[in-house]
Motif scaffolding. Structure first.
Motif, PDB file in Angstrom:
ATOM      1  N   ARG A 100       7.823 -12.988 -11.972  1.00 25.18           N
ATOM      2  CA  ARG A 100       6.730 -12.044 -12.231  1.00 25.18           C
ATOM      3  C   ARG A 100       7.329 -10.720 -12.673  1.00 25.18           C
ATOM      4  NH1 ARG A 100       2.339 -13.409  -7.393  1.00 25.18           N
ATOM      5  NH2 ARG A 100       2.472 -15.652  -7.741  1.00 25.18           N
ATOM      6  N   SER A 138       2.145 -23.443  -8.783  1.00 30.23           N
ATOM      7  CA  SER A 138       0.889 -24.164  -9.007  1.00 30.23           C
ATOM      8  C   SER A 138       0.867 -24.802 -10.400  1.00 30.23           C
ATOM      9  CB  SER A 138      -0.301 -23.213  -8.853  1.00 30.23           C
ATOM     10  OG  SER A 138      -0.316 -22.652  -7.560  1.00 30.23           O
ATOM     11  N   GLU A 193       5.064 -25.652  -3.314  1.00 29.98           N
ATOM     12  CA  GLU A 193       3.671 -26.004  -3.590  1.00 29.98           C
ATOM     13  C   GLU A 193       3.369 -27.370  -2.985  1.00 29.98           C
ATOM     14  OE1 GLU A 193       2.184 -23.797  -5.573  1.00 29.98           O
ATOM     15  OE2 GLU A 193       0.249 -24.760  -5.911  1.00 29.98           O
ATOM     16  N   GLN A 240       8.928 -20.491  -4.500  1.00 34.52           N
ATOM     17  CA  GLN A 240       7.729 -20.971  -3.823  1.00 34.52           C
ATOM     18  C   GLN A 240       7.865 -22.463  -3.531  1.00 34.52           C
ATOM     19  OE1 GLN A 240       4.403 -20.025  -6.453  1.00 34.52           O
ATOM     20  NE2 GLN A 240       3.981 -18.166  -5.282  1.00 34.52           N
ATOM     21  N   HIS A 263       3.864 -19.041 -10.815  1.00 34.32           N
ATOM     22  CA  HIS A 263       3.702 -19.705  -9.515  1.00 34.32           C
ATOM     23  C   HIS A 263       4.004 -21.199  -9.698  1.00 34.32           C
ATOM     24  CE1 HIS A 263      -0.936 -20.117 -10.511  1.00 34.32           C
ATOM     25  NE2 HIS A 263      -0.178 -20.499 -11.492  1.00 34.32           N
TER      26      HIS A 263
HETATM   27  N1  PHE Z   1      -0.270 -20.072  -6.413  1.00 32.56           N
HETATM   28  C1  PHE Z   1      -0.737 -19.196  -5.396  1.00 32.56           C
HETATM   29  C2  PHE Z   1       0.138 -17.938  -5.410  1.00 32.56           C
HETATM   30  O1  PHE Z   1       1.059 -17.879  -6.157  1.00 32.56           O
HETATM   31  C3  PHE Z   1      -0.708 -19.823  -4.030  1.00 32.56           C
HETATM   32  C4  PHE Z   1      -1.652 -21.000  -3.890  1.00 32.56           C
HETATM   33  C5  PHE Z   1      -1.178 -22.259  -4.128  1.00 32.56           C
HETATM   34  C6  PHE Z   1      -2.947 -20.836  -3.499  1.00 32.56           C
HETATM   35  C7  PHE Z   1      -2.022 -23.367  -3.993  1.00 32.56           C
HETATM   36  C8  PHE Z   1      -3.808 -21.908  -3.350  1.00 32.56           C
HETATM   37  C9  PHE Z   1      -3.320 -23.164  -3.587  1.00 32.56           C
HETATM   38  O2  PHE Z   1      -0.079 -17.015  -4.677  1.00 32.56           O
END
Ligand code: PHE
Length: 339
Positions: free
Chosen positions: A192, A168, A208, A206, A166
């Motif tokens: 993934r 994140s 972020e 994604q 992710h």
């Molecule tokens: N990283 C999470 C996902 O991949 C999404 C997310 C990002 C949730 C930031 C909360 C805060 O699903």
């Protein structure tokens, strides 16, 4: 001799070439240095004196005739080549086969622009990560199922190296490397270990968002997301936050937008619920701030993350994730009109 001259004269008079190549062949045969007419002039020397006058006249005539014939035909061909009378100068040009942007790029750009207007700085993070940035600093306990081989591509020889699951993970870098206030929006590719189907893929994209400062509240998060939803899906869009769980946010939520296709009445895209789930979000867990060296007593923050493929699917009515990665021109060309 005079017969020969007469025959050549006839040939000149009957000459009616179809193209310039034939005219050139005529010139070579008749007039060029090794042609028939210069040969006649050479032969003139051996003509008996009493015939010279008559013969000379004849070959001069022939020469003039052939030269005139050649010149006038040459002119004719040249003016033909310059003749544009049958050309339609008003006809539009042939269309250029232009490329088009990929739907993922179009949607990514649009989302980034919206957050950029709110003051978010566009940033970047690595696709190849270590366990710490993808999981550890984000408060994933060591036994958390998301670290499982099922989901994460680990590097066999070194299980600490992995492909980020992710975006994140880029939060971890920013919190470690920057001092608040931090307000960033980070697009990126994530990976993934999933079987490829219409609804799942081993790589996707994604975006972020992260905002950390003094006094940042859940209300700020909610308002930023509402602004985004209305800018992207239309000004009548409603949002709904449902409680959820992510290890790195507390409280956490999933956000739905009212279905942009049926206006919330219910259709097959929103599965007759009137709502579409588009992102995960929450307040950054104080443990996460502290783990990266940000004082959680002084600062608070929020984060959110959304999948670009999913949002593009909703925007364009695309029903199969695989289409994004197949490079099929018939699919891609449909986005030609978009910028
Ligand atoms: N990283 C999470 C996902 O991949 C999404 C997310 C990002 C949730 C930031 C909360 C805060 O699903």
């Amino acid at each position: 001799m005079l017969e020969k001259v007469e025959a050549l004269k006839q040939e000149v008079l009957n000459f009616n070439p179809e193209n310039e190549a034939e005219l050139e062949a005529f010139r070579l045969k008749m007039l060029s240095k090794k042609g028939e007419i210069p040969a006649l002039f050479k032969a003139f020397r051996d003509v008996p004196a009493d015939q010279k006058k008559a013969y000379g006249q004849q070959i001069n005539e022939l020469k003039n005739l052939a030269t005139e014939c050649f010149e006038s035909l040459k002119n004719q061909f040249e003016t033909q080549a310059d003749d544009f009378s049958d050309m339609d100068l008003t006809r539009p040009g042939y269309p250029e086969d232009r490329g088009s942007r990929h739907p993922i790029s179009i949607v990514r750009r649009e989302i980034l622009e919206i957050f950029n207007r709110l003051g978010y700085v566009i940033s970047d993070g690595p696709e190849i990560e270590d366990d710490e940035h993808n999981f550890g600093l984000l408060n994933f306990p060591p036994e958390h199922p998301a670290r499982d081989m099922q989901d994460t591509f680990f590097i066999e020889k070194n299980p600490d190296v992995l492909l980020r699951t992710h975006t994140s993970s880029s939060q971890s870098h920013e919190m470690q490397e920057m001092e608040p206030p931090i307000r960033s929006i980070t697009p990126g590719r994530v990976f993934r270990n999933e079987a490829i189907s219409a609804r799942a893929h081993c790589q996707f994209h994604q975006i972020e968002g992260l905002y950390i400062d003094e006094g940042v509240s859940f209300a700020d998060l909610k308002h930023s997301l509402l602004y985004f939803a209305r800018e992207f899906f239309g000004e009548k869009t409603k949002i709904r936050l449902r409680p959820s769980y992510f290890p790195f946010t507390e409280p956490s939520a999933e956000m739905d937008v009212s279905c942009s296709l049926c206006g919330g009445k219910g259709c097959n895209v929103c599965k007759y619920t009137g709502w579409l789930e588009i992102l995960g979000c929450g307040m950054v867990d104080p443990n996460v701030l502290d783990a990266s060296g940000i004082d959680s007593k002084k600062y608070t923050g929020y984060a959110f993350g959304m999948g670009i493929e999913r949002i593009a699917m909703l925007k364009y009515g695309i029903n199969d994730l695989r289409l994004y990665f197949e490079n099929d021109k018939r699919f891609l060309e449909q986005f030609r009109m978009e910028i």
